[in-house]
Write a protein that holds these residues in place. Structure first.
Motif, PDB file in Angstrom:
ATOM      1  N   VAL A   1      45.718  41.407  31.223  1.00  0.00           N
ATOM      2  CA  VAL A   1      45.612  41.435  32.752  1.00  0.00           C
ATOM      3  C   VAL A   1      44.433  41.898  33.287  1.00  0.00           C
ATOM      4  CG1 VAL A   1      46.635  42.254  34.834  1.00  0.00           C
ATOM      5  CG2 VAL A   1      47.937  41.479  32.860  1.00  0.00           C
ATOM      6  N   GLY A   2      43.601  42.820  32.737  1.00  0.00           N
ATOM      7  CA  GLY A   2      42.397  43.125  33.226  1.00  0.00           C
ATOM      8  C   GLY A   2      41.323  42.080  33.065  1.00  0.00           C
ATOM      9  N   LYS A   3      41.523  41.370  31.937  1.00  0.00           N
ATOM     10  CA  LYS A   3      40.323  40.181  31.524  1.00  0.00           C
ATOM     11  C   LYS A   3      40.638  39.042  32.636  1.00  0.00           C
ATOM     12  CE  LYS A   3      39.171  36.997  28.151  1.00  0.00           C
ATOM     13  NZ  LYS A   3      39.407  36.546  26.570  1.00  0.00           N
ATOM     14  N   CYS A   4      41.929  38.732  33.058  1.00  0.00           N
ATOM     15  CA  CYS A   4      42.498  37.711  33.954  1.00  0.00           C
ATOM     16  C   CYS A   4      42.010  38.071  35.079  1.00  0.00           C
ATOM     17  CB  CYS A   4      43.826  37.255  33.597  1.00  0.00           C
ATOM     18  SG  CYS A   4      43.873  36.326  32.030  1.00  0.00           S
ATOM     19  N   ALA A   5      41.909  39.516  35.505  1.00  0.00           N
ATOM     20  CA  ALA A   5      41.717  39.555  36.874  1.00  0.00           C
ATOM     21  C   ALA A   5      40.071  39.173  37.293  1.00  0.00           C
ATOM     22  CB  ALA A   5      42.107  41.112  37.010  1.00  0.00           C
ATOM     23  N   ARG A   6      39.488  39.162  36.438  1.00  0.00           N
ATOM     24  CA  ARG A   6      38.142  38.804  36.577  1.00  0.00           C
ATOM     25  C   ARG A   6      37.748  37.238  36.192  1.00  0.00           C
ATOM     26  NH1 ARG A   6      38.691  43.885  34.648  1.00  0.00           N
ATOM     27  NH2 ARG A   6      37.667  45.652  35.820  1.00  0.00           N
ATOM     28  N   ASP A   7      38.795  36.461  35.928  1.00  0.00           N
ATOM     29  CA  ASP A   7      38.679  35.087  35.500  1.00  0.00           C
ATOM     30  C   ASP A   7      38.094  34.465  36.738  1.00  0.00           C
ATOM     31  OD1 ASP A   7      39.955  33.443  33.226  1.00  0.00           O
ATOM     32  OD2 ASP A   7      39.750  32.177  35.168  1.00  0.00           O
TER      33      ASP A   7
ATOM     34  N   GLU B   1      50.922  56.420  31.098  1.00  0.00           N
ATOM     35  CA  GLU B   1      49.568  56.763  30.569  1.00  0.00           C
ATOM     36  C   GLU B   1      48.443  55.679  31.029  1.00  0.00           C
ATOM     37  OE1 GLU B   1      51.687  54.555  27.199  1.00  0.00           O
ATOM     38  OE2 GLU B   1      52.313  56.117  28.883  1.00  0.00           O
ATOM     39  N   HIS B   2      48.871  54.479  31.510  1.00  0.00           N
ATOM     40  CA  HIS B   2      48.272  53.471  31.813  1.00  0.00           C
ATOM     41  C   HIS B   2      48.322  53.262  33.577  1.00  0.00           C
ATOM     42  CE1 HIS B   2      47.267  52.822  27.955  1.00  0.00           C
ATOM     43  NE2 HIS B   2      48.566  52.484  27.439  1.00  0.00           N
ATOM     44  N   SER B   3      48.997  54.206  34.050  1.00  0.00           N
ATOM     45  CA  SER B   3      49.110  53.938  35.636  1.00  0.00           C
ATOM     46  C   SER B   3      47.708  53.978  36.421  1.00  0.00           C
ATOM     47  CB  SER B   3      50.003  55.079  36.304  1.00  0.00           C
ATOM     48  OG  SER B   3      49.333  56.315  35.950  1.00  0.00           O
ATOM     49  N   SER B   4      46.726  54.675  35.898  1.00  0.00           N
ATOM     50  CA  SER B   4      45.693  54.455  36.700  1.00  0.00           C
ATOM     51  C   SER B   4      44.736  53.245  36.577  1.00  0.00           C
ATOM     52  CB  SER B   4      44.642  55.702  36.178  1.00  0.00           C
ATOM     53  OG  SER B   4      44.330  55.565  34.841  1.00  0.00           O
ATOM     54  N   THR B   5      44.853  52.726  35.306  1.00  0.00           N
ATOM     55  CA  THR B   5      44.232  51.512  34.991  1.00  0.00           C
ATOM     56  C   THR B   5      44.840  50.261  35.872  1.00  0.00           C
ATOM     57  OG1 THR B   5      43.828  52.423  32.739  1.00  0.00           O
ATOM     58  CG2 THR B   5      43.443  49.907  32.921  1.00  0.00           C
ATOM     59  N   ILE B   6      46.329  50.258  35.933  1.00  0.00           N
ATOM     60  CA  ILE B   6      47.026  49.477  36.920  1.00  0.00           C
ATOM     61  C   ILE B   6      46.523  49.286  38.119  1.00  0.00           C
ATOM     62  CG2 ILE B   6      49.099  48.406  37.222  1.00  0.00           C
ATOM     63  CD1 ILE B   6      50.455  49.559  34.723  1.00  0.00           C
ATOM     64  N   GLU B   7      46.527  50.526  38.509  1.00  0.00           N
ATOM     65  CA  GLU B   7      45.968  50.604  40.091  1.00  0.00           C
ATOM     66  C   GLU B   7      44.708  50.102  40.327  1.00  0.00           C
ATOM     67  OE1 GLU B   7      46.726  54.534  41.572  1.00  0.00           O
ATOM     68  OE2 GLU B   7      49.045  54.652  40.748  1.00  0.00           O
ATOM     69  N   GLU B   8      43.930  50.541  39.418  1.00  0.00           N
ATOM     70  CA  GLU B   8      42.431  49.737  39.545  1.00  0.00           C
ATOM     71  C   GLU B   8      42.324  48.552  39.524  1.00  0.00           C
ATOM     72  OE1 GLU B   8      38.169  50.213  36.927  1.00  0.00           O
ATOM     73  OE2 GLU B   8      39.995  51.405  36.301  1.00  0.00           O
ATOM     74  N   ILE B   9      43.360  47.860  38.453  1.00  0.00           N
ATOM     75  CA  ILE B   9      43.150  46.283  38.615  1.00  0.00           C
ATOM     76  C   ILE B   9      43.981  46.015  39.769  1.00  0.00           C
ATOM     77  CG2 ILE B   9      44.421  44.392  37.618  1.00  0.00           C
ATOM     78  CD1 ILE B   9      44.437  46.053  34.892  1.00  0.00           C
ATOM     79  N   VAL B  10      44.780  46.626  40.732  1.00  0.00           N
ATOM     80  CA  VAL B  10      45.153  46.159  41.668  1.00  0.00           C
ATOM     81  C   VAL B  10      44.152  46.210  43.035  1.00  0.00           C
ATOM     82  CG1 VAL B  10      46.798  46.960  43.667  1.00  0.00           C
ATOM     83  CG2 VAL B  10      47.498  47.013  41.301  1.00  0.00           C
ATOM     84  N   GLY B  11      43.428  47.370  42.788  1.00  0.00           N
ATOM     85  CA  GLY B  11      42.300  47.542  43.895  1.00  0.00           C
ATOM     86  C   GLY B  11      41.265  46.196  43.707  1.00  0.00           C
ATOM     87  N   ILE B  12      40.916  45.923  42.358  1.00  0.00           N
ATOM     88  CA  ILE B  12      40.062  44.658  42.108  1.00  0.00           C
ATOM     89  C   ILE B  12      40.792  43.471  42.807  1.00  0.00           C
ATOM     90  CG2 ILE B  12      39.141  43.209  40.307  1.00  0.00           C
ATOM     91  CD1 ILE B  12      38.785  45.788  38.611  1.00  0.00           C
ATOM     92  N   LEU B  13      41.800  43.123  42.614  1.00  0.00           N
ATOM     93  CA  LEU B  13      42.561  42.049  43.196  1.00  0.00           C
ATOM     94  C   LEU B  13      42.558  41.956  44.691  1.00  0.00           C
ATOM     95  CD1 LEU B  13      45.271  41.534  40.232  1.00  0.00           C
ATOM     96  CD2 LEU B  13      43.320  40.119  40.574  1.00  0.00           C
ATOM     97  N   LEU B  14      42.686  43.405  45.115  1.00  0.00           N
ATOM     98  CA  LEU B  14      42.860  43.274  46.537  1.00  0.00           C
ATOM     99  C   LEU B  14      41.535  42.965  47.265  1.00  0.00           C
ATOM    100  CD1 LEU B  14      44.988  46.655  47.513  1.00  0.00           C
ATOM    101  CD2 LEU B  14      45.514  44.248  48.015  1.00  0.00           C
TER     102      LEU B  14
ATOM    103  N   SER C   1      39.655  35.161  47.359  1.00  0.00           N
ATOM    104  CA  SER C   1      40.530  34.145  47.356  1.00  0.00           C
ATOM    105  C   SER C   1      41.790  34.648  48.433  1.00  0.00           C
ATOM    106  CB  SER C   1      40.734  33.556  46.293  1.00  0.00           C
ATOM    107  OG  SER C   1      42.118  32.641  46.282  1.00  0.00           O
ATOM    108  N   PRO C   2      42.067  33.938  49.319  1.00  0.00           N
ATOM    109  CA  PRO C   2      43.452  34.289  50.129  1.00  0.00           C
ATOM    110  C   PRO C   2      44.717  34.328  49.155  1.00  0.00           C
ATOM    111  CG  PRO C   2      41.962  32.877  51.394  1.00  0.00           C
ATOM    112  CD  PRO C   2      41.391  32.819  49.842  1.00  0.00           C
ATOM    113  N   GLY C   3      44.750  33.276  48.244  1.00  0.00           N
ATOM    114  CA  GLY C   3      45.744  33.185  47.379  1.00  0.00           C
ATOM    115  C   GLY C   3      46.067  34.375  46.472  1.00  0.00           C
ATOM    116  N   VAL C   4      44.832  35.069  45.933  1.00  0.00           N
ATOM    117  CA  VAL C   4      44.910  35.940  45.028  1.00  0.00           C
ATOM    118  C   VAL C   4      45.174  37.370  45.850  1.00  0.00           C
ATOM    119  CG1 VAL C   4      43.588  37.566  43.415  1.00  0.00           C
ATOM    120  CG2 VAL C   4      43.296  35.005  43.562  1.00  0.00           C
ATOM    121  N   VAL C   5      44.719  37.431  47.045  1.00  0.00           N
ATOM    122  CA  VAL C   5      45.065  38.633  48.040  1.00  0.00           C
ATOM    123  C   VAL C   5      46.553  38.757  48.448  1.00  0.00           C
ATOM    124  CG1 VAL C   5      44.646  39.434  50.468  1.00  0.00           C
ATOM    125  CG2 VAL C   5      42.644  38.750  48.877  1.00  0.00           C
TER     126      VAL C   5
END
Length: 618
Positions: free
Chosen positions: A120-126, A149-162, A166-170
């Motif tokens: 997911v982290g890799k595809c968030a920058r696709d 244990e990975h909650s901070s990483t998931i939230e960081e990916i959410v911030g990247i996608l926000l 692209s409006p569709g990604v947002v």
């Protein structure tokens, strides 16, 4: 015995209707399809999973669907395909990358969760928008696995996608934010202005989610807007709040956890108040015990000088005329909460247009208008005709419109509204007719100057129904009569001395009314106003004597009201005897005699009540 038919054996009409540009599956693809649709044995299942490495997109997609459906039942076969998924994540075709990520996230096995997180982290920058959108959709599935244990990483990916361009990604990222970390407003603060600018271009259902996020952030970041509806409902400005229209800046990242929690609670509290309506929410004991102390320390801002509030209002203003009714309601909620009272009127025309144009969302629109009208009746008062009932309205919509009409009724419009109510009373649906009668009573309480007009109409309705219908035989008509008397009772309560004749008229009609609930209401009024004026005290003895003889044939609720009335009359009689026993006034001895006689009757009534209620249940 059935035989397999090939494509060449199909009828010519079907074969000719097949588009030329459709790519037909070869024999191996058809066999793979049969294998995926009809899993027979473990060997066959392994053969299906092996097809994940096929170069055919159709076969690969079928295998992905197979794994999604059977991963929980056959986790071993699903684990065998992980290497192929990771390989597909680097494929040149964005569809393959997206399918691989979606399948990995949909398997939902804790064993592969770290691998899915990396994917997911890799595809968030696709570079592909579709792949990044699939990455945003995969985040809630990862969050459901409770990977603390990975909650901070998931939230960081959410911030990247926000912060994606692209409006569709947002839009997909906003939905992920609501599921993963709805109170982590620091992620929103990083790209708040960008989110506001891209809001009109986001897909409609993503707009609804994103509007809610931006609204909560604005409240948590700056507090309520001064002179707004919510400000007037919730509290007063505190010394720590904004002064001279300048907002006190602060950083969400540097705030203490207690301050952030308070701001989040205030944002959710305002949202709940808007959704539930101010009357229901403000009436809660838990709310009233805390609200004043909490809002004393809350922040307030100005809608005209605060840039964040201004840009939020500007980007949601065009959405008031969106084709999606849910988007219109979400945008109207923002302006209802965040704009000053004098600017709230901008939401009226879009809501009324939506009410007239969308029949499917009419009930939801009316629920929102009901909340707005209760807090600010003058907002929809000039448009009362838009809430007149039409024949195609359902019962629920009719009830909402009646309540809204009662709320927005004014002295200038009440005549037209009352004429409408009189027509509604003749409706074949007698439940709705009873609601219309109840609405008349509510309007009489709101506009006391019109109470006499309403009371005359209700009394005329009572006489008309008594002459034309036997209420005891029709349940619906009985409900109308009971509601008429209930409305009359509420009007009399406002000014009993001026309605003595009405009570007398109702008591005299007691013998012709057979509905138990209606009789109970009249008997209650007799006991409540037994000392009103000069005529009613003289009637008490006769009425109680009549009730005593008919006590055994009365319904249970009527019996209870008879006992209640007798107790009230007994109290008054005892007080009068104690008071007048010390007064040497021969002119009042006749009244004392009447009360002495009534005491004897009360004694027998109590005996009847104890006997029949205790030993002969109705």
């Amino acid at each position: 015995m059935t035989t397999q038919r090939t494509l060449t054996s199909l009828p010519c009409s079907i074969a000719s209707s097949t588009p030329r540009n459709v790519k037909l599956l070869n024999v191996s693809s058809l066999s793979s399809l049969k294998a995926s649709m009809f899993p027979i044995s473990s060997l066959r299942e392994l053969q299906v999973v092996k097809n994940v490495a096929s170069q055919s997109l159709e076969v690969k997609k079928l295998v992905y669907l197979y794994l999604l459906h059977y991963a929980e039942k056959r986790p071993n076969e699903a684990l065998l395909s992980i290497n192929s998924f990771q390989k597909d994540l680097g494929d040149t075709n964005p569809l393959v990358r997206a399918w691989a990520l979606r399948t990995m996230a949909g398997i939902r096995l804790h064993v592969i969760a770290p691998l899915v997180l990396v994917a997911v982290g890799k595809c968030a920058r696709d570079p592909s928008v579709y792949v990044r959108k699939c990455a945003a959709n995969a985040l809630p599935k990862l969050h459901d696995l409770q990977l603390e244990e990975h909650s901070s990483t998931i939230e960081e990916i959410v911030g990247i996608l926000l912060s994606d361009h692209s409006p569709g990604v947002v839009g997909a990222a906003a939905a992920a934010f609501n599921s993963v970390c709805p109170n982590n407003y620091s992620l929103v603060g990083r790209s708040y202005k960008r989110l506001c600018e891209v809001l009109p271009d986001v897909e409609e259902w993503g707009q609804i989610v994103l509007i809610g996020i931006l609204l909560r952030y604005a409240i948590a970041r700056h507090g309520l807007v001064k002179k707004s509806i919510m400000f007037s409902l919730h509290g007063k400005e505190s010394p720590q709040s904004e002064k001279d229209g300048l907002d006190v800046e602060f950083s969400l990242e540097k705030d203490s956890s207690m301050d952030l929690k308070f701001n989040s609670e205030m944002a959710s509290m305002v949202s709940r108040c808007y959704i539930e309506g101010p009357d229901e929410y403000l009436s809660r004991s838990s709310y009233t015990n805390r609200i004043f102390s909490e809002f004393h320390n809350a922040k307030f801002t100005s809608g005209k000088s605060n840039d964040d509030v201004k840009i939020l209002l500007q980007c949601t203003l065009p959405l008031l005329w969106s084709n999606n009714s849910a988007v219109v309601l979400a945008a109207a909620g923002v302006h209802w909460i965040m704009v000053p009272c004098e600017d709230v009127k901008r939401i009226v025309k879009p809501l009324l247009f939506l009410l007239r144009s969308s029949s499917t969302s009419k009930y939801v629109v009316l629920c929102n208008i009901q909340v707005f009208a209760k807090a600010m009746p003058s907002l929809f008062a000039p448009h009362f005709e838009d809430f007149f009932i039409i024949s195609s309205d359902s019962y629920q919509i009719k009830a909402l419109k009646l309540e809204i009409l009662c709320t927005i009724a004014t002295e200038s419009s009440i005549s037209s509204i009352f004429k409408e109510f009189q027509d509604y009373i003749q409706d074949p649906d007698r439940s709705f007719a009873a609601d219309a009668v109840a609405a008349i009573g509510l309007c009489a309480q709101k506009l006391p100057k019109m109470a006499i007009t309403f009371l005359e109409g209700l009394l005329a309705l009572t006489r008309q129904e008594l002459l034309t219908t036997e209420f005891g035989s029709i349940e619906g008509e009985a409900g109308v009569l009971v509601q008429v008397l209930t409305s009359i009772k509420s009007i009399i309560k406002q000014d009993p001395p001026n309605h003595e004749k009405v009570v007398i008229q109702l008591v005299r009609s007691l013998d012709s009314i057979k509905v138990p609930a209606a009789r109970a209401i009249i008997i209650w009024m007799m006991g409540e106003y037994n000392n009103l004026g000069e005529i009613i005290p003289r009637m008490v003895t006769t009425v109680l004597q009549y009730l005593a003889w008919s006590f055994s044939s009365e319904a249970l609720e009527t019996k209870l009201q008879i006992l209640n009335t007798t107790f009230k009359v007994c109290q008054i009689a005892v007080l009068v005897l104690l008071k007048w026993g010390k007064i040497n006034c021969c002119g009042m001895l006749w009244k004392v005699n009447h009360y002495i006689i009534s005491l004897y009757i009360l004694y027998y009534v109590f005996l009847f009540g104890i006997f029949y209620l205790g030993f002969l249940p109705n």
